[in-house]
Design a protein around this motif. Sequence first.
Motif, PDB file in Angstrom:
ATOM      1  N   ASN A   1       6.935  13.583  -3.388  1.00  0.00           N
ATOM      2  CA  ASN A   1       5.987  14.893  -3.951  1.00  0.00           C
ATOM      3  C   ASN A   1       6.898  15.578  -4.482  1.00  0.00           C
ATOM      4  O   ASN A   1       6.440  16.286  -5.737  1.00  0.00           O
ATOM      5  CB  ASN A   1       5.261  15.351  -2.703  1.00  0.00           C
ATOM      6  CG  ASN A   1       5.888  15.664  -1.447  1.00  0.00           C
ATOM      7  OD1 ASN A   1       7.103  15.350  -1.445  1.00  0.00           O
ATOM      8  ND2 ASN A   1       5.203  16.235  -0.485  1.00  0.00           N
TER       9      ASN A   1
ATOM     10  N   ASP B   1      -0.902  14.331  -5.814  1.00  0.00           N
ATOM     11  CA  ASP B   1      -2.064  14.139  -4.900  1.00  0.00           C
ATOM     12  C   ASP B   1      -1.900  13.007  -4.033  1.00  0.00           C
ATOM     13  O   ASP B   1      -2.231  12.978  -2.758  1.00  0.00           O
ATOM     14  CB  ASP B   1      -3.168  14.279  -5.841  1.00  0.00           C
ATOM     15  CG  ASP B   1      -4.594  14.374  -4.758  1.00  0.00           C
ATOM     16  OD1 ASP B   1      -4.285  15.082  -4.169  1.00  0.00           O
ATOM     17  OD2 ASP B   1      -5.464  13.674  -5.348  1.00  0.00           O
ATOM     18  N   PHE B   2      -1.818  11.616  -4.612  1.00  0.00           N
ATOM     19  CA  PHE B   2      -1.581  10.539  -4.136  1.00  0.00           C
ATOM     20  C   PHE B   2      -0.596  10.283  -3.054  1.00  0.00           C
ATOM     21  O   PHE B   2      -0.810  10.172  -1.819  1.00  0.00           O
ATOM     22  CB  PHE B   2      -1.158   9.585  -5.048  1.00  0.00           C
ATOM     23  CG  PHE B   2      -0.880   7.885  -4.637  1.00  0.00           C
ATOM     24  CD1 PHE B   2      -1.888   7.249  -4.237  1.00  0.00           C
ATOM     25  CD2 PHE B   2       0.407   7.643  -4.378  1.00  0.00           C
ATOM     26  CE1 PHE B   2      -1.597   5.967  -3.808  1.00  0.00           C
ATOM     27  CE2 PHE B   2       0.709   6.356  -3.942  1.00  0.00           C
ATOM     28  CZ  PHE B   2      -0.421   5.561  -3.746  1.00  0.00           C
TER      29      PHE B   2
ATOM     30  N   LYS C   1       0.905  12.974  -1.497  1.00  0.00           N
ATOM     31  CA  LYS C   1       0.422  13.646  -0.395  1.00  0.00           C
ATOM     32  C   LYS C   1      -0.374  13.154   0.458  1.00  0.00           C
ATOM     33  O   LYS C   1      -0.446  13.367   1.918  1.00  0.00           O
ATOM     34  CB  LYS C   1      -0.112  15.298  -1.079  1.00  0.00           C
ATOM     35  CG  LYS C   1       0.816  16.319  -1.360  1.00  0.00           C
ATOM     36  CD  LYS C   1       0.033  17.501  -1.746  1.00  0.00           C
ATOM     37  CE  LYS C   1       0.806  18.630  -2.002  1.00  0.00           C
ATOM     38  NZ  LYS C   1       0.073  19.725  -2.685  1.00  0.00           N
ATOM     39  N   LYS C   2      -1.553  12.809  -0.059  1.00  0.00           N
ATOM     40  CA  LYS C   2      -2.673  11.900   0.765  1.00  0.00           C
ATOM     41  C   LYS C   2      -1.972  10.927   1.572  1.00  0.00           C
ATOM     42  O   LYS C   2      -2.307  10.939   2.928  1.00  0.00           O
ATOM     43  CB  LYS C   2      -3.679  11.571  -0.305  1.00  0.00           C
ATOM     44  CG  LYS C   2      -4.339  12.355  -1.022  1.00  0.00           C
ATOM     45  CD  LYS C   2      -5.549  13.232   0.059  1.00  0.00           C
ATOM     46  CE  LYS C   2      -5.983  14.424  -0.783  1.00  0.00           C
ATOM     47  NZ  LYS C   2      -6.605  14.307  -1.892  1.00  0.00           N
TER      48      LYS C   2
ATOM     49  N   SER D   1       0.171  12.381   4.235  1.00  0.00           N
ATOM     50  CA  SER D   1      -0.650  13.008   5.314  1.00  0.00           C
ATOM     51  C   SER D   1      -1.393  11.973   6.392  1.00  0.00           C
ATOM     52  O   SER D   1      -1.726  12.315   7.489  1.00  0.00           O
ATOM     53  CB  SER D   1      -1.654  14.093   4.810  1.00  0.00           C
ATOM     54  OG  SER D   1      -2.859  13.391   4.091  1.00  0.00           O
ATOM     55  N   LEU D   2      -1.741  10.937   5.800  1.00  0.00           N
ATOM     56  CA  LEU D   2      -2.269   9.951   6.856  1.00  0.00           C
ATOM     57  C   LEU D   2      -1.317   8.948   7.457  1.00  0.00           C
ATOM     58  O   LEU D   2      -1.947   8.135   8.170  1.00  0.00           O
ATOM     59  CB  LEU D   2      -3.293   8.944   5.827  1.00  0.00           C
ATOM     60  CG  LEU D   2      -4.637   9.659   5.196  1.00  0.00           C
ATOM     61  CD1 LEU D   2      -4.966   8.699   3.841  1.00  0.00           C
ATOM     62  CD2 LEU D   2      -5.636   9.671   6.099  1.00  0.00           C
TER      63      LEU D   2
ATOM     64  N   HIS E   1      -8.307   6.308   4.605  1.00  0.00           N
ATOM     65  CA  HIS E   1      -7.344   5.873   3.110  1.00  0.00           C
ATOM     66  C   HIS E   1      -8.214   5.840   2.090  1.00  0.00           C
ATOM     67  O   HIS E   1      -7.941   6.420   1.073  1.00  0.00           O
ATOM     68  CB  HIS E   1      -6.760   4.691   3.411  1.00  0.00           C
ATOM     69  CG  HIS E   1      -5.261   4.891   4.227  1.00  0.00           C
ATOM     70  ND1 HIS E   1      -5.243   4.993   5.459  1.00  0.00           N
ATOM     71  CD2 HIS E   1      -4.041   5.199   3.726  1.00  0.00           C
ATOM     72  CE1 HIS E   1      -4.026   5.280   5.940  1.00  0.00           C
ATOM     73  NE2 HIS E   1      -3.271   5.592   4.900  1.00  0.00           N
TER      74      HIS E   1
ATOM     75  N   SER F   1      -9.714   8.873   0.785  1.00  0.00           N
ATOM     76  CA  SER F   1      -8.762  10.277   0.622  1.00  0.00           C
ATOM     77  C   SER F   1      -8.459  10.288  -0.845  1.00  0.00           C
ATOM     78  O   SER F   1      -8.286  11.690  -1.163  1.00  0.00           O
ATOM     79  CB  SER F   1      -7.524   9.971   1.520  1.00  0.00           C
ATOM     80  OG  SER F   1      -6.853   8.815   0.839  1.00  0.00           O
ATOM     81  N   TYR F   2      -8.009   9.393  -1.746  1.00  0.00           N
ATOM     82  CA  TYR F   2      -7.419   9.530  -3.013  1.00  0.00           C
ATOM     83  C   TYR F   2      -8.166   9.383  -4.178  1.00  0.00           C
ATOM     84  O   TYR F   2      -8.489   9.788  -5.291  1.00  0.00           O
ATOM     85  CB  TYR F   2      -6.127   8.821  -2.859  1.00  0.00           C
ATOM     86  CG  TYR F   2      -5.363   8.656  -4.282  1.00  0.00           C
ATOM     87  CD1 TYR F   2      -4.951   9.646  -5.187  1.00  0.00           C
ATOM     88  CD2 TYR F   2      -5.535   7.252  -4.796  1.00  0.00           C
ATOM     89  CE1 TYR F   2      -4.480   9.343  -6.426  1.00  0.00           C
ATOM     90  CE2 TYR F   2      -5.064   7.016  -6.027  1.00  0.00           C
ATOM     91  CZ  TYR F   2      -4.538   7.962  -6.678  1.00  0.00           C
ATOM     92  OH  TYR F   2      -4.155   7.825  -8.142  1.00  0.00           O
TER      93      TYR F   2
END
Lengths: 340, 535
Positions: free
Chosen positions: B115, B328-329, B331-332, B335-336, B491, B494-495
């Motif tokens: 990121n 964004d990808f 991060k998501k 975070s998962l 998942h 999320s993105y």
Amino acid sequence: MTAMTTDLCIVGGGSFGSALAMIAAAQGHRVRMWVRREQQANEINQAHTNGAYLGEARLPDHLQATTDMQLAVQGATVVLMAIPSKSFREVARTVGEHLRGDQLLVHATKGIEAATFARMSQILREETCALKIGVLSGPNLAAELMQGHPSGSVIASPYDEVVHGVQALFSHSHLRVYGGRDVVGVEVGGAFKNIIAIAAGVADGLGFGDNARSLVITRGLSEMAWLGTHLGADVFTFGGLAGIGDLVATCNSKLSRNHRVGERLALGKDLDTILRELKFTAEGVPTTDAVHRRAAAAGLHLPICQAVYSVLFDGKNATGAFGELMRLPVGDELSTLRYR
Amino acid sequence: MGGYQVNRKDKERVQVEVVQRVLDEVGTDAQRVEQAVFDTLYEERKRLETEPDGPSKSEQLAFYERMHTRSLRMDVQSQRKALKQITHRFVQEVTGHFDPRVYALSTRLVPVGLNLLLNALSPIKLVQSIPLGMSDLEEQFEVSGHVQRVKSLAQKATLVMVPTHSSNLDSILMGYAIWRMGLPPHLYGAGLNLFSNKLIGFFMHNLGAYRVDRRKKAKIYKDVLKAYAGCSMELGYHNLFFPGGTRSRSGRVEQGLKLGLLGMGLDAYVRNLIEKKVRPDIFVVPCTINYELVLEAETLIADYLKEAGKARYIIEDDEFSKPKVILDFTKKLFSLQSKIHVVLGEPLDVFGNRVDDDGVSRDFRDRPIDRTRYVIKNGIVQLDAQRDGEYTRELAHAIVQSYRKHTMLKTTNVLCHVVFRWLQEKSQGMDLYRLLRTGGAEESIPIPEAYGRIDKVREALRRLADRERVRLDLPLREFETPTLVHYALAHLSSYHRRAAIERRGDRLFHEDRNLIYFYQNRLDGHVAELQAELS
């Protein structure tokens, strides 16, 4: 003597292997045969005959036989396996102990491994380090080859070196060896024709005429091509020597072992008795079992194969099985092939 | 020659050698030389017509126009000179600017998190902003499989790493994986679009990348790429390329590979033997890169489903071209707690035989093979285009088998597989496109039904995994079914712009069937075995 002399090893002392050994030796190539039994090796080396398979036919003096696989394989440029499918893997594994990557490895076995549905070239790949692999097939009844009657074969391999090498070994005035690429097609053709030969033998044994035999041959060809294309073969291969060529010879010949199996089944003999009387391997029997199982798993409709299977293994009588075939619904003759 | 440092002397040697090999390939036949010149000029001028205006375009156009005008009056000698000039130009373009000092810097930077890496405005700013310490990537990225063997063989031979390819992030991750394993850097041909993002371009160069412009269709250009890879392998530089040629559009693991570049390993090996090099061996390492979510999934599957002929070989306007989307990808994904897995398959020789820890080729019965024998003909080691082409097919086959075996399935793959199969069952006879467009007869699947089916598929997959036919990610193997579904749904929602599958009450609704199809396709190579297990 030919300009280029090749060292050839023939693995297997049966009729076809012996006939090929004789053709190559007659061309001036150095030929060694591997045979399982010491007695047979001695007969070939000393009396220059192979009585169990070739009767009194005399083999060239310089044709050598041995039971030592290492001695047979090492130093050969080309190794040709002519071993029944039943023991093919076991022998191939022994060959694999001594083979090197520069040697050409070819087989002339017309069968499929019953337990795994593996083609012989696949077994060679699994059991040896060889990559340059090919298959020699076609209408080559050993007895006719030995008599020097004109004949044709096909050597299929993705490798030019294999195709050209085998052509150079066996091509002579009585044998035309054509080249090809379609290993799958040539192997399926060689194996499947034995099933159809049994069916043709049944038709002959039941006293039917040429029409019936022709029907069996052409519909058998269709089934052969159907199975072959399913496995990745080129449909045109079945119009060649390894397809229709071999099929016609085998189904019309009284010399064919598989045809003889069919004839005797039609006379009401049971399979065990027939195989005992025949003494030789009839590849069509295990091949029918293997193909039948594969066809069932893949949903392929192979009615002649199914009928042969039911006579061989389910105890159905030949007349009943043939009658059932004749009662099947009819459709477009080439529908199974046309839309592939 | 070691594989770690690419020095100026080698680079010049490679450049000269590549030009010579490409010219040798064309030969001296007047007609072939003329055709090579005219074909290249035609392809290049055609390409430039669609290029945006700019100084680079003007310079190139001027060069090719000048060549074109002159070529009309040339004799064969002059045409060969012209061809040499063009080839040399291509070689200059392709060659990367590898600098070992920057490599060390860049690999230190990568672990601090994609990121940060991808969001940074400039390399300088990035360097200043990075805190030291454990990164997200460190924890959420795992390299497994035959790592030790690969590391050991890297000391003895030249490696060619051949990963599966589903995202432009793959090359960055592979660069990182290579660093983390402690392997020397690998050269690889990265598409120009990777260089168009200045920051990523910086890392591409420094991870050993050279430029590949896939808009260039001239055969001479492709020959340059192949010869460049081959020459660098001969000099002992490890290489990396994606043998599928391009990112998998369908989501399937590659089943057909491009043989041209793949064959350069064998070519280099034979040349090394002929030159009696001390370290002639070249080993190929198949590896799979496995994501729970794929960055460009929406664009890729949309492209795949376009009518035949309309699909694009090169996509330049996808998610990868938008830094915010990448941010964004990542991060998501992080975070998962989602892991990205790189799995190394068994190293292979250039004929497709597996290679043991000592660098000895082994047959299927584990017997040692003297691999030099494969390239001996009439007693001498030699190249043979026909034979070697077939050997390369053997290698490609072995790589595809390895991909299948070392694919690590994720929860999203299995949930999508179950939902897609259910959709197909409920709408039997409906063609794929209609099914994807309309969703067929049912708009949702009851949760208990989904759980039951997942349990069965998972059991079958576990049996396959136990026989080493496939690999299963930990959540897929271990989670309770409701947790597994929850994890997969988290998942999938999320993105992507739209959740592929959504839970409402006690039912699962198929919302984006193209995505469902994409993620389920990852199981495609295992369907026959899976069906056999299920029945």
